[in-house]
Design a protein around this motif. Structure first.
Motif, PDB file in Angstrom:
ATOM      1  N   ASP A 683       0.828  -1.207   0.000  1.00  9.99           N
ATOM      2  CA  ASP A 683       0.000   0.000   0.000  1.00  9.99           C
ATOM      3  C   ASP A 683       0.864   1.259   0.000  1.00  9.99           C
ATOM      4  O   ASP A 683       0.544   2.246  -0.674  1.00  9.99           O
ATOM      5  N   TYR A 684       1.946   1.212   0.745  1.00 14.65           N
ATOM      6  CA  TYR A 684       2.804   2.399   0.874  1.00 14.65           C
ATOM      7  C   TYR A 684       3.617   2.635  -0.396  1.00 14.65           C
ATOM      8  O   TYR A 684       3.599   3.736  -0.962  1.00 14.65           O
ATOM      9  N   TRP A 685       4.306   1.604  -0.872  1.00 13.28           N
ATOM     10  CA  TRP A 685       5.242   1.790  -1.980  1.00 13.28           C
ATOM     11  C   TRP A 685       4.569   1.739  -3.346  1.00 13.28           C
ATOM     12  O   TRP A 685       5.033   2.397  -4.285  1.00 13.28           O
ATOM     13  N   MET A 686       3.507   0.972  -3.478  1.00 12.81           N
ATOM     14  CA  MET A 686       2.848   0.852  -4.787  1.00 12.81           C
ATOM     15  C   MET A 686       1.667   1.812  -4.930  1.00 12.81           C
ATOM     16  O   MET A 686       1.485   2.427  -5.983  1.00 12.81           O
ATOM     17  N   LEU A 687       0.858   1.906  -3.890  1.00 12.28           N
ATOM     18  CA  LEU A 687      -0.353   2.723  -3.971  1.00 12.28           C
ATOM     19  C   LEU A 687      -0.165   4.119  -3.395  1.00 12.28           C
ATOM     20  O   LEU A 687      -1.023   4.982  -3.575  1.00 12.28           O
ATOM     21  N   GLY A 688       0.935   4.326  -2.671  1.00 12.75           N
ATOM     22  CA  GLY A 688       1.203   5.653  -2.117  1.00 12.75           C
ATOM     23  C   GLY A 688       0.387   5.982  -0.885  1.00 12.75           C
ATOM     24  O   GLY A 688       0.286   7.156  -0.500  1.00 12.75           O
ATOM     25  N   VAL A 689      -0.196   4.957  -0.241  1.00 13.41           N
ATOM     26  CA  VAL A 689      -1.000   5.199   0.959  1.00 13.41           C
ATOM     27  C   VAL A 689      -0.082   5.642   2.096  1.00 13.41           C
ATOM     28  O   VAL A 689       0.811   4.910   2.508  1.00 13.41           O
ATOM     29  N   GLY A 690      -0.288   6.843   2.582  1.00  9.80           N
ATOM     30  CA  GLY A 690       0.538   7.365   3.664  1.00  9.80           C
ATOM     31  C   GLY A 690       1.865   7.938   3.208  1.00  9.80           C
ATOM     32  O   GLY A 690       2.684   8.352   4.030  1.00  9.80           O
ATOM     33  N   ALA A 691       2.090   7.975   1.886  1.00  6.07           N
ATOM     34  CA  ALA A 691       3.369   8.493   1.387  1.00  6.07           C
ATOM     35  C   ALA A 691       3.487   9.993   1.595  1.00  6.07           C
ATOM     36  O   ALA A 691       4.576  10.520   1.793  1.00  6.07           O
ATOM     37  N   LYS A 692       2.361  10.668   1.528  1.00  2.00           N
ATOM     38  CA  LYS A 692       2.362  12.118   1.707  1.00  2.00           C
ATOM     39  C   LYS A 692       1.676  12.450   3.018  1.00  2.00           C
ATOM     40  O   LYS A 692       0.551  12.027   3.264  1.00  2.00           O
ATOM     41  N   GLU A 693       2.367  13.167   3.837  1.00  2.00           N
ATOM     42  CA  GLU A 693       1.794  13.543   5.125  1.00  2.00           C
ATOM     43  C   GLU A 693       0.652  14.527   4.906  1.00  2.00           C
ATOM     44  O   GLU A 693       0.837  15.608   4.356  1.00  2.00           O
ATOM     45  N   GLU A 694      -0.531  14.098   5.292  1.00  2.00           N
ATOM     46  CA  GLU A 694      -1.711  14.931   5.084  1.00  2.00           C
ATOM     47  C   GLU A 694      -1.801  15.999   6.167  1.00  2.00           C
ATOM     48  O   GLU A 694      -1.868  15.691   7.354  1.00  2.00           O
ATOM     49  N   GLN A 695      -1.792  17.237   5.721  1.00  2.00           N
ATOM     50  CA  GLN A 695      -1.935  18.342   6.656  1.00  2.00           C
ATOM     51  C   GLN A 695      -3.415  18.630   6.881  1.00  2.00           C
ATOM     52  O   GLN A 695      -4.213  18.553   5.946  1.00  2.00           O
ATOM     53  N   PRO A 696      -3.805  18.951   8.106  1.00  2.00           N
ATOM     54  CA  PRO A 696      -5.214  19.299   8.343  1.00  2.00           C
ATOM     55  C   PRO A 696      -5.625  20.483   7.479  1.00  2.00           C
ATOM     56  O   PRO A 696      -4.831  21.391   7.232  1.00  2.00           O
ATOM     57  N   ARG A 697      -6.850  20.435   7.004  1.00  2.00           N
ATOM     58  CA  ARG A 697      -7.366  21.524   6.171  1.00  2.00           C
ATOM     59  C   ARG A 697      -7.346  22.826   6.967  1.00  2.00           C
ATOM     60  O   ARG A 697      -7.702  22.859   8.137  1.00  2.00           O
ATOM     61  N   TRP A 698      -6.897  23.889   6.321  1.00  2.00           N
ATOM     62  CA  TRP A 698      -6.863  25.197   6.978  1.00  2.00           C
ATOM     63  C   TRP A 698      -8.260  25.571   7.447  1.00  2.00           C
ATOM     64  O   TRP A 698      -9.252  25.373   6.748  1.00  2.00           O
ATOM     65  N   SER A 699      -8.344  26.094   8.664  1.00  2.00           N
ATOM     66  CA  SER A 699      -9.632  26.554   9.188  1.00  2.00           C
ATOM     67  C   SER A 699      -9.393  27.729  10.124  1.00  2.00           C
ATOM     68  O   SER A 699      -8.317  27.872  10.719  1.00  2.00           O
ATOM     69  N   ILE A 700     -10.401  28.542  10.243  1.00  2.00           N
ATOM     70  CA  ILE A 700     -10.294  29.727  11.101  1.00  2.00           C
ATOM     71  C   ILE A 700     -10.161  29.318  12.561  1.00  2.00           C
ATOM     72  O   ILE A 700      -9.352  29.875  13.310  1.00  2.00           O
ATOM     73  N   ILE A 701     -10.934  28.303  12.954  1.00  2.00           N
ATOM     74  CA  ILE A 701     -10.964  27.921  14.366  1.00  2.00           C
ATOM     75  C   ILE A 701      -9.610  27.394  14.843  1.00  2.00           C
ATOM     76  O   ILE A 701      -9.246  27.555  16.011  1.00  2.00           O
ATOM     77  N   ARG A 702      -8.827  26.780  13.916  1.00  2.00           N
ATOM     78  CA  ARG A 702      -7.540  26.234  14.325  1.00  2.00           C
ATOM     79  C   ARG A 702      -6.370  27.146  13.964  1.00  2.00           C
ATOM     80  O   ARG A 702      -5.480  27.392  14.775  1.00  2.00           O
ATOM     81  N   ASP A 703      -6.364  27.668  12.745  1.00  2.00           N
ATOM     82  CA  ASP A 703      -5.189  28.388  12.264  1.00  2.00           C
ATOM     83  C   ASP A 703      -5.216  29.885  12.565  1.00  2.00           C
ATOM     84  O   ASP A 703      -4.177  30.537  12.509  1.00  2.00           O
ATOM     85  N   VAL A 704      -6.387  30.427  12.859  1.00  2.00           N
ATOM     86  CA  VAL A 704      -6.475  31.862  13.163  1.00  2.00           C
ATOM     87  C   VAL A 704      -6.736  32.086  14.655  1.00  2.00           C
ATOM     88  O   VAL A 704      -5.997  32.800  15.336  1.00  2.00           O
ATOM     89  N   LEU A 705      -7.795  31.433  15.153  1.00  2.00           N
ATOM     90  CA  LEU A 705      -8.165  31.631  16.559  1.00  2.00           C
ATOM     91  C   LEU A 705      -7.398  30.714  17.510  1.00  2.00           C
ATOM     92  O   LEU A 705      -7.334  30.988  18.710  1.00  2.00           O
ATOM     93  N   HIS A 706      -6.877  29.601  16.974  1.00  2.00           N
ATOM     94  CA  HIS A 706      -6.103  28.631  17.769  1.00  2.00           C
ATOM     95  C   HIS A 706      -6.919  28.081  18.941  1.00  2.00           C
ATOM     96  O   HIS A 706      -6.397  27.866  20.032  1.00  2.00           O
ATOM     97  N   TRP A 707      -8.199  27.853  18.691  1.00  2.00           N
ATOM     98  CA  TRP A 707      -9.051  27.283  19.733  1.00  2.00           C
ATOM     99  C   TRP A 707      -8.892  25.767  19.831  1.00  2.00           C
ATOM    100  O   TRP A 707      -9.208  25.176  20.856  1.00  2.00           O
ATOM    101  N   VAL A 708      -8.480  25.141  18.738  1.00  2.00           N
ATOM    102  CA  VAL A 708      -8.275  23.689  18.738  1.00  2.00           C
ATOM    103  C   VAL A 708      -6.905  23.409  18.141  1.00  2.00           C
ATOM    104  O   VAL A 708      -6.325  24.234  17.434  1.00  2.00           O
ATOM    105  N   GLU A 709      -6.387  22.233  18.436  1.00  2.00           N
ATOM    106  CA  GLU A 709      -5.090  21.821  17.886  1.00  2.00           C
ATOM    107  C   GLU A 709      -5.286  21.143  16.539  1.00  2.00           C
ATOM    108  O   GLU A 709      -6.228  20.425  16.330  1.00  2.00           O
TER     109      GLU A 709
END
Length: 709
Positions: A683-709
Motif C-alpha cells: 500500500d505504501y510503496w505501490m499505492l502511495g497510501v501514507g506516502a504524503k503527510e496529510e496536513q489538516p485543512r486550513w480553518s479559522i478555528i484552528r489556524d487563526v483563533l487557535h481554539w483547537v489543535e
C-alpha cells in the motif's frame, strides 16, 4: 439557496475538517430530491405529448422539431469543444487498483431501448424511459379525445402529486446545500478549489458565448432579423431569467417579443401568431441548450479526475446526456458520471456550484427559446434563408466566436490557474520504516574479478549476523535512492523486515539483471530482492521463491500515445514504433511475430528509457505498478494497461542449491502476507497510501483563533 451555499461555505472555512460529516446530510437530501424525478418524467411526457392535436404534433415534431434538433447539435458541439481550453498539467499518480478493474462495456440496447420498461426504470436508464414515455404519448395522439381523457387526467393528477412532493422537498433543499457547501469548504484542498475555477470560468464564458454570440448570429444569418434586434428583444427576458433563475416566468414575454419582431418584418400572420403561442410553452418542456450546458460538468469531472473523456465517447455521451436531460439534472448528472465511469462523489461539486451556474444556464435557455421560435416562425412565413452565402456567413461567425473564446480561456487559465503540486517530491522522499543496521554498496561486484564467497545457508546467515541482499539500482519502486541518498523501495523495506526478523544486519549489493544467476552462485549476496520477474529461462540456474506479488503488464509511453496502446487493434496498426524492454524476453519473442511493424529493443534498465533525450524509444514494457511510480518522476509519461490485462509473478531468488534459505523465505513471506506486513508495504510503496503527510485543512478555528489543535 444561495444564502445557504454561502453560509455553508463560511461554516466549512471556520470549522474545517470537523464538519466533513455534514456531507452525509447533503447526500440524503439529494437522494430525496431524486425520488420523484424519474416518475415525473414519465407522466409529464406521456401527458404532455398525448394531449396534443395531431396537426400540432406534426408541426412540432417535423419542422420545429428539426430546428430544435439542429440547435441541440450546435449546443452539443460547442460544449464538446470547451474542454480543449482546460489547462494541461503534467501530473501523475501512484498505481491504482481501479485502473486494472475491467470496465463494463455500455449496453446501448438497454440504454436506449426499453425492452422491459420496469427494468429500465429500476436500473435508472433515463434515455430508455424517455423513449418509452414518448412512444406512449405519440400513441395517445391518435386516440379519440373521449377515450384518452381518463389517462390524460390520471397523468395530470399524478404529475401534480409529484409536483407537490417536490415542492415540499424543495423546502429542505437549502439544508442539503448548506451541508454540502460546509463539507466541501471544510475538506476540499486548495488544489481542488483551484480546479473548480476551471469549470466555473469555462461554464460562464460558454454560456455567454452561446447567449450573446452564437444563437443571435444564427438568427441574423438565416432570417431578416438582425443580430442587434435579437439582442434587443431578448434583453428584458434575459435579465429576468438571470435574476430569478426561472425561465417559466418569462414565457409570456418571449411570446410577445417574438410577435413584435415578426410584425416589424411584416411576417406576422394569424397562423404565425398562433404558432408562436403554441410553440413557446411546448418547447419549454423539452431540453434546451441552457440545460445541455450541464454536460460540461461531466467533461470537467473527467479532467478533474485525471481520466479525460475520450473523443470516441463524446457522441454517445452527448446523446445520452440529451435524452437524460428530458428529466432533471439531479438524475442526469449522476447517470452520466456513472456512464463515464467517474466517481459519484463528484456530483456534490456539481450541486454546490449549481446555484451559481444555474443563472448563466437560464439566460442561455431563454435565448434558445427566442431563437427556436423565431427560426420556426420565419420558416412558416417563408423568410428563412438557408442558401450557401447565408450558411457560409453562419459558419464563419460561429467558428470565429468559438475560436476566440477557446483561445481566451486557454490563455487566461494558463496564466492564472496554477498547476497542482508535483508528486515527484513525494516518492523521492519516502522512507523505509524498519531501522536495522544497514550497509549499502554502490559498487557492483565484477564477475571473475571480485572474490567469490561460499553460499550461505539460513544458519550461516544467523551465525555471521549479516544478510546480504542483491538489488537493482534505480528500479523504482522496488529499490531506488531517495533524495537523502538512502536506498528505499518495496523490496528494500521487505529485506529490512527480513533482517529484523532474523535479528541480523543487512548489506545491500547491486547487480546487473543479466548477471543475477552468476552473482548468486558466486556468493556475492544471499538473496536477490528487487522486483524480479520470474524468468523461465533462468529457472535451471537459480531458485525462485514463491511469488511475492502479481504485477500487471503494461506499457509506459508519452502521454499523447497512451490511448493508442490501450487497444490491441490500434497496436497492430502501429508502424515505425520502437518498444524497449528490460525483462519478459519470452513474452516479447512471442509478440514479435504478431507485430511486424514494431521494433523491440532490449535495454539494461528502465531509467535508460525515461531519461532518454533523443526519443529513441517510443514505449517500454513495464509493470503498471512500476510504470506509475516512474511517471511520478517523469509526469510527461503515462501508463497504458494492456487490453488483455496480462499479469506476471515477481519473486525473490537464491542460489539453486540453497534450499534451507529458500524454505525459510517461502515460509517467512507467507507469514508476513497473512499478518498484513506485506500488504502494508504494498500500500505504501505501490499505492502511495501514507506516502504524503496529510496536513489538516486550513480553518479559522484552528489556524487563526487557535481554539483547537
Amino acid at each position: 439557496m444561495i444564502l445557504a451555499m454561502f453560509v455553508g461555505a463560511g461554516v466549512g472555512l471556520f470549522f474545517g475538517e470537523s464538519v466533513g460529516w455534514l456531507s452525509h446530510i447533503g447526500t440524503a437530501v439529494i437522494l430525496l430530491m431524486q425520488m420523484t424525478v424519474l416518475p415525473f418524467i414519465i407522466v409529464s411526457l406521456i401527458g404532455g405529448i398525448g394531449k396534443l392535436q395531431q396537426s400540432t404534433a406534426m408541426l412540432i415534431f417535423s419542422r420545429a422539431g428539426a430546428i430544435m434538433a439542429l440547435l441541440w447539435a450546435v449546443g452539443l458541439v460547442v460544449i464538446a469543444f470547451v474542454p480543449v481550453s482546460f489547462p494541461i498539467f503534467e501530473a501523475a499518480s501512484f498505481f491504482s487498483v481501479s485502473s486494472i478493474e475491467p470496465v463494463q462495456p455500455i449496453d446501448y440496447f438497454k440504454l436506449y431501448i426499453p425492452a422491459n420498461p420496469f427494468e429500465s426504470m429500476a436500473d435508472g436508464y433515463v434515455p430508455a424511459m424517455v423513449v418509452f414515455s414518448m412512444a406512449i404519448g405519440l400513441a395517445l395522439i391518435g386516440i379519440d379525445e373521449q377515450s384518452k381523457q381518463p389517462i390524460l387526467s390520471l397523468m395530470q393528477t399524478v404529475g401534480e402529486t409529484f409536483g407537490r412532493i417536490t415542492q415540499g422537498l424543495v423546502k429542505v433543499l437549502p439544508i442539503g446545500i448548506f451541508a454540502m457547501s460546509a463539507a466541501a469548504a471544510g475538506t476540499m484542498g486548495i488544489d481542488e478549489f483551484a480546479s473548480m475555477q476551471v469549470y466555473l470560468v469555462s461554464y460562464f464564458l460558454m454560456c455567454l458565448l452561446l447567449t450573446f454570440i452564437i444563437l443571435p448570429w444564427i438568427v441574423a444569418s438565416l432570417t431578416p432579423i438582425t443580430f442587434q434586434q435579437t439582442l434587443n428583444i431578448s434583453k428584458s427576458s434575459l435579465v429576468t431569467a438571470f435574476a430569478t433563475g426561472n425561465i417559466f416566468i418569462v414565457i409570456p414575454v418571449i411570446v410577445d417579443e417574438c410577435k413584435q419582431v415578426m410584425k416589424s418584418h411584416h411576417a406576422l400572420t394569424e397562423d404565425n401568431a398562433t404558432l408562436i403561442e403554441i410553440l413557446v410553452p411546448i418547447a419549454y418542456t423539452f431540453p434546451n441548450i441552457g440545460k445541455l450546458t450541464v454536460i460540461l460538468f461531466v467533461y470537467f469531472a473527467g479532467w478533474f479526475n485525471g481520466t479525460p473523456i475520450e473523443l470516441t465517447d463524446l457522441a454517445s455521451l452527448s446523446i445520452s446526456g440529451l435524452l437524460s436531460l428530458f428529466g432533471s439534472v439531479y438524475v442526469a448528472i449522476p447517470f452520466l458520471l456513472n456512464l463515464a465511469h467517474l466517481p459519484a462523489d463528484l456530483f456534490q461539486l456539481f450541486v454546490m456550484a449549481g446555484f451559481i451556474t444555474g443563472k448563466f444556464g437560464s439566460i442561455t435557455a431563454t435565448m434558445n427559446l427566442f431563437v427556436l421560435t423565431l427560426l420556426t416562425a420565419c420558416l412558416f412565413a417563408k423568410r428563412l434563408r438557408a442558401k450557401p452565402p447565408q450558411l457560409l456567413k453562419l459558419a464563419i461567425g460561429t467558428s470565429l466566436g468559438i475560436g476566440l473564446t477557446l483561445m481566451t480561456l486557454k490563455i487566461g487559465m494558463g496564466l492564472f490557474i496554477n498547476p497542482p503540486e508535483t508528486t515527484s517530491s513525494v516518492i523521492a522522499n519516502m522512507q523505509v520504516a524498519d531501522k536495522v543496521p544497514t550497509k549499502v554498496n554502490r559498487q557492483r561486484p565484477i564477475l571473475g574479478e571480485t572474490p567469490t564467497q561460499p553460499i550461505a545457508s539460513i544458519q550461516h546467515i544467523r551465525e555471521r549476523g549479516l544478510l546480504r541482499v542483491g538489488y537493482i539500482p534505480s528500479n523504482v519502486p522496488f529499490s531506488y535512492y531517495n533524495n537523502a541518498g538512502k536506498l528505499v523501495g518495496f523490496d528494500t523495506a521487505m529485506a529490512s523486515k527480513l533482517a529484523n526478523d532474523l535479528n541480523v544486519q543487512v548489506e545491500f549489493v547491486p547487480f546487473r539483471q543479466g548477471e543475477l544467476a552468476q552473482a548468486l552462485q558466486a556468493g556475492y549476496f544471499d538473496i536477490a530482492m528487487s522486483g524480479l520477474a520470474m524468468d523461465i529461462q533462468q529457472m535451471d540456474q537459480l531458485s525462485y521463491s514463491d511469488p511475492i506479488l502479481e504485477l500487471n503488464l503494461a506499457v509506459a509511453t508519452k502521454d499523447y500515445l497512451v490511448n493508442r496502446f490501450k487497444r490491441n487493434d490500434s497496436i497492430r496498426q502501429m508502424e515505425n514504433i520502437t518498444i524497449a524492454y528490460v525483462e519478459h524476453d519470452d513474452r516479447v519473442e512471442n509478440v514479435k511475430r504478431t507485430l511486424p511493424g514494431i521494433r523491440f529493443v532490449k535495454i539494461g534498465a528502465y531509467q535508460q528509457f525515461f531519461r532518454q533525450k533523443d526519443d529513441k524509444y517510443d514505449a517500454v514494457i513495464i509493470s503498471a505498478e512500476a510504470g506509475s511510480a516512474w511517471t511520478l518522476f517523469f509526469p510527461s509519461y503515462g501508463v497504458a494497461i494492456l487490453e488483455n490485462n496480462s499479469r506476471y509473478p515477481v519473486a525473490y531468488a537464491v542460489a539453486p542449491n540453497n534450499q534451507s534459505l529458500l524454505n525459510y523465505i517461502n515460509n517467512w513471506q507467507k507469514l508476513r502476507r497473512v499478518d498484513g506486513h506485506q500488504q502494508k508495504f504494498y500500500d505504501y510503496w505501490m499505492l502511495g497510501v501514507g506516502a504524503k503527510e496529510e496536513q489538516p485543512r486550513w480553518s479559522i478555528i484552528r489556524d487563526v483563533l487557535h481554539w483547537v489543535e
